[in-house]
Scaffold this motif. Structure first.
Motif, PDB file in Angstrom:
ATOM      1  N   GLU A 189       0.642  30.162  -3.173  1.00  0.00           N
ATOM      2  CA  GLU A 189       1.828  30.903  -2.780  1.00  0.00           C
ATOM      3  C   GLU A 189       1.467  32.361  -2.495  1.00  0.00           C
ATOM      4  O   GLU A 189       0.619  32.948  -3.163  1.00  0.00           O
ATOM      5  N   PHE A 190       2.146  32.902  -1.484  1.00  0.00           N
ATOM      6  CA  PHE A 190       1.877  34.271  -1.051  1.00  0.00           C
ATOM      7  C   PHE A 190       3.179  35.062  -1.042  1.00  0.00           C
ATOM      8  O   PHE A 190       4.267  34.505  -0.900  1.00  0.00           O
ATOM      9  N   THR A 239      -9.681  22.184   8.840  1.00  0.00           N
ATOM     10  CA  THR A 239      -9.941  22.358   7.410  1.00  0.00           C
ATOM     11  C   THR A 239      -9.019  23.431   6.847  1.00  0.00           C
ATOM     12  O   THR A 239      -8.875  24.511   7.438  1.00  0.00           O
ATOM     13  N   TYR A 240      -8.366  23.120   5.733  1.00  0.00           N
ATOM     14  CA  TYR A 240      -7.632  24.111   4.946  1.00  0.00           C
ATOM     15  C   TYR A 240      -8.213  24.065   3.536  1.00  0.00           C
ATOM     16  O   TYR A 240      -8.193  23.012   2.881  1.00  0.00           O
ATOM     17  N   GLY A 241      -8.746  25.174   3.079  1.00  0.00           N
ATOM     18  CA  GLY A 241      -9.408  25.189   1.781  1.00  0.00           C
ATOM     19  C   GLY A 241      -8.789  26.193   0.828  1.00  0.00           C
ATOM     20  O   GLY A 241      -8.236  27.216   1.258  1.00  0.00           O
ATOM     21  N   GLU A 242      -8.864  25.879  -0.450  1.00  0.00           N
ATOM     22  CA  GLU A 242      -8.473  26.815  -1.516  1.00  0.00           C
ATOM     23  C   GLU A 242      -9.656  26.908  -2.473  1.00  0.00           C
ATOM     24  O   GLU A 242     -10.106  25.897  -3.013  1.00  0.00           O
ATOM     25  N   ALA A 286      13.773  33.794  -0.137  1.00  0.00           N
ATOM     26  CA  ALA A 286      13.355  32.578   0.561  1.00  0.00           C
ATOM     27  C   ALA A 286      12.000  32.094   0.040  1.00  0.00           C
ATOM     28  O   ALA A 286      11.112  32.882  -0.283  1.00  0.00           O
ATOM     29  N   GLN A 287      11.853  30.768  -0.012  1.00  0.00           N
ATOM     30  CA  GLN A 287      10.573  30.118  -0.290  1.00  0.00           C
ATOM     31  C   GLN A 287      10.320  29.136   0.853  1.00  0.00           C
ATOM     32  O   GLN A 287      11.007  28.121   0.968  1.00  0.00           O
ATOM     33  N   ILE A 288       9.353  29.465   1.690  1.00  0.00           N
ATOM     34  CA  ILE A 288       9.139  28.732   2.928  1.00  0.00           C
ATOM     35  C   ILE A 288       7.792  28.023   2.852  1.00  0.00           C
ATOM     36  O   ILE A 288       6.739  28.659   2.777  1.00  0.00           O
ATOM     37  N   LEU A 289       7.833  26.714   2.867  1.00  0.00           N
ATOM     38  CA  LEU A 289       6.633  25.883   2.753  1.00  0.00           C
ATOM     39  C   LEU A 289       6.117  25.523   4.146  1.00  0.00           C
ATOM     40  O   LEU A 289       6.881  25.130   5.030  1.00  0.00           O
ATOM     41  N   ASN A 333       0.323  23.103   3.247  1.00  0.00           N
ATOM     42  CA  ASN A 333       0.869  23.034   1.894  1.00  0.00           C
ATOM     43  C   ASN A 333       0.802  24.384   1.190  1.00  0.00           C
ATOM     44  O   ASN A 333       0.593  24.476  -0.017  1.00  0.00           O
ATOM     45  N   ARG A 334       1.012  25.456   1.963  1.00  0.00           N
ATOM     46  CA  ARG A 334       1.048  26.805   1.426  1.00  0.00           C
ATOM     47  C   ARG A 334       2.454  27.363   1.569  1.00  0.00           C
ATOM     48  O   ARG A 334       3.156  27.054   2.526  1.00  0.00           O
ATOM     49  N   SER A 335       2.849  28.212   0.622  1.00  0.00           N
ATOM     50  CA  SER A 335       4.228  28.696   0.587  1.00  0.00           C
ATOM     51  C   SER A 335       4.289  30.210   0.709  1.00  0.00           C
ATOM     52  O   SER A 335       3.454  30.934   0.147  1.00  0.00           O
TER      53      SER A 335
END
Length: 963
Positions: free
Chosen positions: A780-781, A364-367, A707-710, A715-717
């Motif tokens: 995004e973090f 599970t990945y939740g937001e 850098a933007q690393i996905l 599906n988190r960056s």
């Protein structure tokens, strides 16, 4: 390598042609644990003898028989070791011979030659006399416990916890504040963004010792706070080493599972690298790729799409069991048959192979977000992703070392290569909730395929030289490392579902995409240390100074290609592996698929960074009184980090508002790191310690970048810190740390110890991973400096035999340590105001919070049983860390905490046969079947899942044979 091994074996056999036997051992000073250089080791009533070398070691060749050995050195009691049995062609190993100062002129001491079992006492001596607060484990202890790898041994070290089965954390502090070195040299790990070296790659039979220093001294690198762990590999095997091991692990949830998913892969995946199957098509590297909009013919567009692998979806396979195997060979050769001369050559080789399968069927990945109504405390789902994740990991390692040693000099060369390949496949159902802020609301089913291959090649050239009796010692080291990390053809495909149709939508699950990531890094470390032994106030003293330089250079690039549709979409089925079939490709109707480059020129997701870090230090160790020792020192590091890269605005043509850096300094500082350590000997076996030091934590390459690393799975960056936002100026700076430590320690026989430590640390500008508030439609973090912090900790540790209860249970022992920490970050105004904006009714938000990455408690406990005579070692080991803040929330988005993971593991090791050359290992991991979870926490709301994996229970068996 086979030819080299054969030559050495033949050479070795020629050296021992006379059928003599060999007596080897190490002479150490009982009071300090330091080796004795130049001690005389002689066969009694003969002139046949040798002197110990700069490691305190000796090697003496004699005819088969039984001898008395006399060990002597000026101002020390002479020892006579009786009844040393020597057999032709074999090594009689005496281990550590401990000499005491001859203050009372007691004359000769008689002992019997038996294999010493006081290795833990030797380690305790090292702890007791160490200039820093340290803990460790010796090669002898690893041999007794049957630990197969460095990570298994490290978990027995006080205050150490293991993350992900590979990485070590000290005192509950995260990776940023823990450092691992190899042979006292800083080398990158297989994960280029971690301070910690991957510990499961080193077979324990190649390790001399593992030592953890919990406070800083001037001769150490300054970029650690919790602890620095050094792994020292063998240079001179004490006896011929030829070991073969193999092991299997079974997890009912993961192995022989017909639902395991994967992709086709390449013919060399089993060796940890791709053979080119996943390589980027050559035409995709062109400045302009064929599309219907740039004048390319239909044939050119169609041909270009067909250059890509059409597999976009995972397929079911059956997973196998985990396997590990290793082969190690080593020995030392006496290069002169005359015992009065002492040149020796040591060599060691090792090959290791590991493969493991992981299958998680309830990932599970939740937001989640807070609601706008302050009276409603419950969190609302913004995006929920649930499904299965499968991983196959291969690790191949090779290590070769050769060393040459005389009585006063030693030179060693060690070469190591690691190859790691990991394939992942995921299938998820995505529920995007329109009630969440910034969410469009959709359902989707996704397939994700990944492959990561990493390599690390390291060379160490090290020399140690003692200058006669002058008291000077010189140690120099040069260690270049080349590492790569490549993700070829990361594929993400998600069908978006509505009530009436299923299709691909940029505003839904996204268009099918492919990513190629590549990273190359060069790291060169060089250092020289000079030590002078002298007398101060009639007491032994030691002056030490040195210089070091560390150079790093990294090149990183991401290339992205997205599927586009020239005609309206129409799908007969929803199998991702049928998307790139001929009838769906341009110019065919419907769909008309073609690929569009997502890469601007210059590429905003490419950068080059470098670091030059030059350090000098000086320290002095001396006794203020006979019972009070002081170690004072200062270290200076001149650190310069440069960066070449640009943001998206500049890359897309906005040279006015965009940012572009060309080998510009993004971090430059000259820092001084003072340290003072005081050790007061209350009694022979008790110490009081005090230490003060200043250390530092610096941003990594990717943190100081655009850098933007996905992460395609979650599906988190990750966004580099150089991006600016309304609440962030893009100026990431270093973290300066003040450290104060107190410790009481009591050492007892058979490795027993009691200690209590109190530590206090302050952090200026700590770096933490923060949820970016402005990015509400995506997750995004970004690493940012947050408010200043501090922590106060208490550490209690004990290792105690149960013999004090009854002699019948004297082989049982308990060991444990408890770390309690209270941490605090004083928030910046912007963070405090963002939290106040979403304050709940009845909630009173303070202007402080816990420090990210710091666990409030760490518990390690072990119950062990060891019977040397029967060759049995077994134990039950428990570890847990308290809930630690993982990601700092943004106000709308709550904080994310890593839940405690209750790890209970069992190990059993049994040595078989009269010669004890075969050993069986049985292990059970995660007996409690706990999950690895992180959760959103908010005021009076139910915790909601951020990520959840269930590793299940693993049963393992292994066999090791020493030839």
């Amino acid at each position: 390598m086979k030819n080299v091994l054969l030559i050495l074996l033949v050479f070795n056999s020629l050296v021992v042609f006379s059928q003599k036997g060999t007596i080897r051992g190490t002479v150490i000073e009982d009071a300090t644990g330091e080796t004795v250089i130049g001690a005389s080791v002689v066969i009694k009533n003969t002139i046949n003898g040798v002197s110990t070398d700069l490691d305190g070691q000796f090697s003496l060749q004699v005819e088969e028989g039984t001898y008395d050995l006399v060990v002597s050195y000026i101002s020390f009691e002479s020892l006579t070791i009786q009844s040393v049995i020597v057999k032709s062609g074999e090594v009689t190993l005496l281990n550590n011979i401990r000499m005491r100062e001859n203050s009372l002129q007691l004359g000769e001491v008689m002992i019997t030659a038996t294999a010493t079992r006081k290795s833990e006492a030797a380690i305790n001596t090292m702890k007791k006399k160490s200039v820093s607060m340290m803990d460790g484990i010796s090669a002898e202890k690893m041999k007794m416990t049957g630990d197969a790898t460095a990570v298994e041994a490290a978990k027995r070290v006080t205050g150490v916890s293991i993350e992900g089965g590979k990485y070590v954390y000290v005192r509950g502090l995260g990776d940023r504040y823990t450092k691992v070195t190899l042979n006292e040299v800083d080398i990158p790990g297989l994960d280029p963004d971690k301070n910690s070296l991957q510990m499961d790659i080193f077979p324990s039979n190649l390790i001399d010792n593992i030592v953890v220093s919990k406070n800083f001294t001037a001769d150490m690198p300054a970029d650690f706070t919790g602890g620095i762990m050094n792994i020292e590999t063998k240079a001179f095997p004490e006896e011929e080493l030829f070991t073969v091991s193999a092991g299997f692990s079974y997890n009912p949830q993961m192995h022989f599972n017909s639902d395991f998913i994967s992709s086709e892969g390449s013919s060399t995946d089993f060796l940890g690298f791709d053979d080119g199957t996943r390589a980027l098509p050559e035409n995709a590297k062109a400045a302009v790729i064929p599309t219907p909009y740039n004048g390319a013919t239909p044939e050119q567009v169609n041909s270009f799409v067909n250059e890509f692998n059409p597999e976009l979806g995972a397929t079911k396979q059956t997973s196998l069991m985990d396997f590990s195997g290793s082969l190690s060979y080593g020995n030392q050769i006496k290069l002169n048959s005359d015992n009065s001369k002492n040149p020796k050559l040591g060599y060691i080789f090792s090959l290791s192979y590991k493969t493991d399968y992981k299958y998680y069927d309830d990932v599970t990945y939740g937001e989640y977000q807070r609601k706008s109504d302050p009276n409603d405390n419950e969190l609302v789902s913004a995006n929920l992703q649930e499904g299965v994740l499968a991983e196959k990991n291969v690790l191949v390692g090779a290590l070769a070392g050769v060393a040459y040693k005389t009585n006063l000099s030693k030179v060693r060369l060690t070469v190591m290569h690691l190859q790691n390949g990991e394939s992942k496949a995921g299938q998820f159902k995505i529920d995007n909730n329109p009630e969440g802020v910034g969410q469009s609301g959709y359902f989707a089913e996704s397939n994700n395929l990944e492959y990561n291959q990493r390599t690390l090649s390291n060379l160490l050239l090290n020399g140690t030289h003692r200058i006669n009796t002058s008291g000077w010692e010189i140690d120099w080291r040069v260690s270049p490392t080349y590492s790569t990390s490549n993700d070829p053809d990361v594929r993400s495909t998600a069908f978006t579902q509505t009530a009436t149709d299923t299709f691909f939508a940029a505003g839904g699950g996204g268009l099918p995409s492919r990513i190629w990531r590549s990273l190359q890094e060069v790291n060169v470390t060089s250092k020289i240390d000079l030590t002078k032994d002298y007398k101060l106030w009639d007491e032994d003293a030691k002056l030490k100074f040195g210089v070091s330089h560390n150079y790093k250079n990294r090149n990183y690039e991401i290339l992205r290609y997205d599927v586009q549709f020239f005609y309206p979409q129409q799908w007969n089925d929803y199998d991702p592996n049928n998307i790139l079939t001929a009838e769906n490709l341009y110019p065919n109707r419907p769909n008309g698929i073609f690929y569009q480059s997502g890469n601007a020129d210059p590429n905003p997701n490419a950068y080059e960074s470098s670091v030059n870090n030059t350090a000098v230090y000086i320290s002095n160790e001396f006794s203020i009184t006979p019972n009070l020792k002081s170690i004072v020192g200062i270290r200076a590091e001149n650190y310069v980090q440069k960066h070449t890269g640009r943001d998206i605005a500049y890359a897309t043509g906005d040279e006015v508002n965009g940012k572009n850096l060309e080998d510009e300094k993004v971090l430059e500082s000259l820092d001084f790191f003072p340290s003072i350590n005081l050790i007061y000997a209350i009694a022979e076996e008790q110490n009081l310690r005090f230490a003060f030091s200043q250390t530092i934590a610096r941003p990594s390459f990717k943190e100081l970048s655009f850098a933007q690393i996905l992460d395609p799975i979650s599906n988190r960056s990750f966004n580099g810190s150089l991006f600016t936002y309304s609440d962030w100026d893009g100026e990431l700076v270093v973290t300066n740390v003040n450290n104060i430590d107190f410790r009481w320690e009591k050492f007892m026989e058979r490795g027993q110890i009691l200690s209590a430590s109190l530590f206090y640390k302050t952090f200026k500008n700590p770096i933490e991973l923060v949820r970016i508030p402005e990015q509400q439609t995506s997750t995004e973090f970004q690493p940012r400096n947050v408010g200043d912090g501090q922590l106060l900790g208490l550490e209690l540790e004990a290792t105690k035999s149960l013999a004090f209860i009854s002699e019948k249970i004297q082989n049982f022992s308990v060991s444990g340590n408890l770390t309690l920490v209270q941490s605090r970050i004083d928030m910046t105004d912007r963070e405090y105001n963002a939290r106040k904006e979403y304050e709940r009714t009845g909630e009173s938000i303070k202007n402080y919070r816990p420090m990210a990455g710091q666990a409030p408690y760490v518990v390690n406990f072990g119950l062990s049983y060891g019977d040397v005579e029967k060759g049995i070692q077994t134990g039950l080991f428990y570890n847990v860390k308290g809930a630690a803040l993982q990601i700092v929330g943004s106000g709308l988005t709550p904080d994310v905490f890593q839940d405690p993971f209750h790890s209970l593991n069992f190990g059993f090791n049994k040595k078989l046969g009269e010669d004890r050359k075969t050993a069986i290992d049985i292990k059970i991991a995660n007996i409690l079947n706990d999950k690895v979870e992180s959760v959103f926490k908010s005021y009076e709301a139910a915790d909601q899942i951020f990520s959840s994996l269930n590793p299940g229970i693993t049963f393992g068996i292994g066999i090791t044979h020493k030839f």
